[in-house]
Design an enzyme around this catalytic site. Structure first.
Site, PDB file in Angstrom:
ATOM      1  N   HIS A  24      -2.439   2.606  -5.876  1.00 50.05           N
ATOM      2  CA  HIS A  24      -3.054   1.401  -5.337  1.00 50.05           C
ATOM      3  C   HIS A  24      -3.309   0.368  -6.439  1.00 50.05           C
ATOM      4  CE1 HIS A  24      -4.606  -0.513  -1.774  1.00 50.05           C
ATOM      5  NE2 HIS A  24      -5.688  -0.907  -2.429  1.00 50.05           N
ATOM      6  N   HIS A  71      -3.669  -9.551   3.858  1.00 52.09           N
ATOM      7  CA  HIS A  71      -5.117  -9.599   4.058  1.00 52.09           C
ATOM      8  C   HIS A  71      -5.446 -10.463   5.272  1.00 52.09           C
ATOM      9  CE1 HIS A  71      -6.067  -8.624  -0.440  1.00 52.09           C
ATOM     10  NE2 HIS A  71      -5.859  -7.544   0.268  1.00 52.09           N
ATOM     11  N   LYS A 128      -1.957  -2.743   7.931  1.00 45.83           N
ATOM     12  CA  LYS A 128      -3.174  -2.348   8.639  1.00 45.83           C
ATOM     13  C   LYS A 128      -3.264  -3.065   9.972  1.00 45.83           C
ATOM     14  CE  LYS A 128      -6.339  -1.017   4.914  1.00 45.83           C
ATOM     15  NZ  LYS A 128      -7.639  -1.329   4.277  1.00 45.83           N
ATOM     16  N   ARG A 167      -0.665  -2.237  -6.568  1.00 44.72           N
ATOM     17  CA  ARG A 167      -0.855  -3.334  -5.600  1.00 44.72           C
ATOM     18  C   ARG A 167      -1.831  -4.371  -6.174  1.00 44.72           C
ATOM     19  NH1 ARG A 167      -1.049  -4.834  -0.028  1.00 44.72           N
ATOM     20  NH2 ARG A 167      -3.148  -5.318   0.738  1.00 44.72           N
ATOM     21  N   TYR A 170      -9.615 -11.335  -6.327  1.00 45.63           N
ATOM     22  CA  TYR A 170      -8.718 -11.313  -7.475  1.00 45.63           C
ATOM     23  C   TYR A 170      -8.993 -12.459  -8.430  1.00 45.63           C
ATOM     24  CZ  TYR A 170      -6.202  -7.596  -5.149  1.00 45.63           C
ATOM     25  OH  TYR A 170      -5.884  -6.399  -4.568  1.00 45.63           O
ATOM     26  N   ARG A 191       0.869  -1.177   0.000  1.00 43.47           N
ATOM     27  CA  ARG A 191       0.000   0.000   0.000  1.00 43.47           C
ATOM     28  C   ARG A 191       0.906   1.227   0.000  1.00 43.47           C
ATOM     29  NH1 ARG A 191      -2.065  -3.509   3.997  1.00 43.47           N
ATOM     30  NH2 ARG A 191      -4.177  -4.311   3.546  1.00 43.47           N
TER      31      ARG A 191
END
Length: 303
Positions: free
Chosen positions: A249, A275, A182, A252, A284, A156
């Site tokens: 982004h 994730h 995150k 990514r 994806y 990110r």
């Protein structure tokens, strides 16, 4: 009192007391008119306020099903349900007519849009030629290093800009990159040789020697702002005719999509992206399938 009269009264209150925009009032009015029209067909007569109070969860679900049958998506139906909630709150407050079932009706969950990846050619073009946006050698080296890192490691933009100079992945080492993602979760990401090479060129021009200095600097020596990276890529894509979704982004997304297309394991991609849930990574697979079908439609002789 009939429900239609209450609707008109409510719209007047929105425009007068709440000073809602004319377009908002028009949209709300249309949504509630549609809802009342459904109730008229559903019950065989124009609804009154007591009729509104007697609506059950099944009635609301029948209305939502009818909206879905009209090909209204989750986001649209959620918006219309919100308007109905607002209208019923007004009716309860102004006329003392309450409906308890509406609180048990769940809003449709809006589907997250599919990630929009770039083609491999466009992604590589960004990493090799992004420096042409600036005529300063240091800025060219910095931007090349940043965007190569984003595409090469799937970071990110906030993760890349949060790195310190001492964390720069340089040639002569095969150590992975430790990334703070995150939720303050750290993950380990392998680094391609090309990423180390362009990073080394940037480090030779980096104007702060301390290891704790930001890895990517703005022109004034502070940590680079994400807006500067976004501006650089926006200028580059316009100069080179790239699609509007060519953003930091998107690199990514491209990292994940291109790995998947080359047969990478979905669990491995989940770990590389950081994730928390595999379901997030599974989006994806839909992107990969959509691109495959697009190629099939364009290439098949019967397409």
């Amino acid at each position: 009192m009939m429900a239609e009269a209450a609707r008109q009264e409510w719209l007047g209150w929105l425009a007068g007391e709440r000073r809602a925009a004319a377009l908002t009032v028009e949209t709300y009015g249309r949504d509630i008119a549609g809802f009342l029209g459904f109730l008229t067909r559903h019950a065989g007569g124009e609804p009154s306020l007591p009729d509104l109070a007697g609506l059950s969860v099944a009635d609301f679900r029948a209305w939502m099903a009818a909206e879905a049958a009209e090909d209204h998506g989750n986001a649209t139906r959620a918006k219309k349900l919100s308007a109905v909630r607002s209208f019923l709150r007004y009716v309860e407050r102004e006329h003392g007519v309450a409906n308890s079932a509406i609180g048990l009706v769940a809003s449709p969950r809006a589907r997250k849009p599919l990630p929009r990846a770039l083609t491999a050619v466009d992604a590589r073009l960004i990493t090799t030629d992004i420096g042409e946006v600036s005529d300063m050698a240091a800025i060219q080296a910095r931007d090349t290093a940043l965007f190569t890192l984003l595409y090469g490691c799937g970071l990110r933009i906030s993760e890349a800009l949060g790195l310190q100079r001492g964390e720069a992945p340089l040639p002569g080492s095969d150590a992975p990159l430790r990334v703070l993602g995150k939720g303050s979760k750290t993950r380990i990401v392998p680094v391609l040789p090309i990423v180390r090479e362009v990073m080394a060129r940037w480090i030779t021009l980096h104007w702060q020697p301390a290891p704790e200095a930001p890895l990517f600097l703005g022109a004034r020596g502070k940590r680079m702002d994400p807006a500067i990276a976004q501006l650089a890529l926006r200028n580059f894509r316009r100069l080179n005719g790239l699609p509007e979704h060519a953003t930091p982004h998107a690199l990514r997304h491209s990292f994940a999509t291109h790995l998947l297309a080359q047969g990478a394991d979905l669990r491995a991609i989940q770990e590389l992206l950081g994730h928390a849930s595999l379901s997030t990574t599974q989006r994806y697979t839909a992107v990969d399938t959509a691109q495959l079908m697009d190629v099939w439609r364009r290439a098949h002789p019967k397409g």
